[in-house]
Enzyme design. Sequence first.
Site, PDB file in Angstrom:
ATOM      1  N   GLU A  27       0.815  -1.217   0.000  1.00 27.93           N
ATOM      2  CA  GLU A  27       0.000   0.000   0.000  1.00 27.93           C
ATOM      3  C   GLU A  27       0.852   1.273   0.000  1.00 27.93           C
ATOM      4  O   GLU A  27       0.358   2.360   0.272  1.00 27.93           O
ATOM      5  CB  GLU A  27      -0.962  -0.018   1.187  1.00 27.93           C
ATOM      6  CG  GLU A  27      -2.016  -1.099   1.041  1.00 27.93           C
ATOM      7  CD  GLU A  27      -3.048  -1.110   2.156  1.00 27.93           C
ATOM      8  OE1 GLU A  27      -2.873  -0.406   3.171  1.00 27.93           O
ATOM      9  OE2 GLU A  27      -4.049  -1.834   1.991  1.00 27.93           O
ATOM     10  N   GLU A  83     -10.541  -5.331   9.028  1.00 25.70           N
ATOM     11  CA  GLU A  83      -9.472  -4.334   9.079  1.00 25.70           C
ATOM     12  C   GLU A  83      -8.477  -4.534   7.941  1.00 25.70           C
ATOM     13  O   GLU A  83      -8.146  -3.597   7.235  1.00 25.70           O
ATOM     14  CB  GLU A  83      -8.756  -4.393  10.423  1.00 25.70           C
ATOM     15  CG  GLU A  83      -7.623  -3.405  10.570  1.00 25.70           C
ATOM     16  CD  GLU A  83      -8.062  -1.946  10.534  1.00 25.70           C
ATOM     17  OE1 GLU A  83      -7.198  -1.090  10.234  1.00 25.70           O
ATOM     18  OE2 GLU A  83      -9.235  -1.636  10.795  1.00 25.70           O
ATOM     19  N   VAL A  87      -2.526 -11.449   1.449  1.00 21.98           N
ATOM     20  CA  VAL A  87      -1.923 -12.724   1.060  1.00 21.98           C
ATOM     21  C   VAL A  87      -0.499 -12.417   0.609  1.00 21.98           C
ATOM     22  O   VAL A  87      -0.263 -11.423  -0.097  1.00 21.98           O
ATOM     23  CB  VAL A  87      -2.728 -13.388  -0.087  1.00 21.98           C
ATOM     24  CG1 VAL A  87      -2.039 -14.644  -0.579  1.00 21.98           C
ATOM     25  CG2 VAL A  87      -4.156 -13.687   0.379  1.00 21.98           C
ATOM     26  N   TYR A 131     -14.452  -8.001  -4.458  1.00 26.94           N
ATOM     27  CA  TYR A 131     -15.584  -7.513  -3.664  1.00 26.94           C
ATOM     28  C   TYR A 131     -16.820  -7.297  -4.538  1.00 26.94           C
ATOM     29  O   TYR A 131     -17.933  -7.651  -4.141  1.00 26.94           O
ATOM     30  CB  TYR A 131     -15.206  -6.222  -2.939  1.00 26.94           C
ATOM     31  CG  TYR A 131     -14.039  -6.369  -1.988  1.00 26.94           C
ATOM     32  CD1 TYR A 131     -13.843  -7.538  -1.247  1.00 26.94           C
ATOM     33  CD2 TYR A 131     -13.109  -5.348  -1.823  1.00 26.94           C
ATOM     34  CE1 TYR A 131     -12.766  -7.668  -0.376  1.00 26.94           C
ATOM     35  CE2 TYR A 131     -12.043  -5.470  -0.953  1.00 26.94           C
ATOM     36  CZ  TYR A 131     -11.878  -6.633  -0.232  1.00 26.94           C
ATOM     37  OH  TYR A 131     -10.822  -6.759   0.625  1.00 26.94           O
TER      38      TYR A 131
END
Length: 157
Positions: A27, A83, A87, A131
Amino acid sequence: MKPLIRFAKKQDMPQVLELIRELAVFENEPDAVEVTVAELEEQGFGTTPLFKCFVAEIDKTIVGMALVYFRFSTWKGKTVHLEDLVVKNAYRGKGIGTLLYNNVLRYANEHGVRRAEWIVLDWNKNAIAMYEKSGAVFQKNWWLVEMSKEHLETFTE
């Protein structure tokens, strides 16, 4: 090889922290992780656990994890917050994230919550696709707001 998905144990926390750090790098926040193994052990396995953690294990190695906790919504009542789900890079694209995600949703349903929720970065296309495929609804009019420890200290002085 299909991973074993199970609840994490206290002794798994060093490997869980490695995954948290890997997620921070993914990230683009490699220096953001402040939590320690000791904190994860205490906060997850102490007298009042604050979270549950699912792990994906292959050959006694943890290759993925999903950390969740209960929240209370004034509109919905009891909810589950996912939260983080991560992987290891070498194991991505093999369905492990989907297995962890599915376990989180089953856990939420088994606990009778009215909502499961999480945050996803707008550039994480693989996660967004997973998602969307599951039927999750994206709340695009809401903004994430947070205040750091330093800002909290300054504000409360």
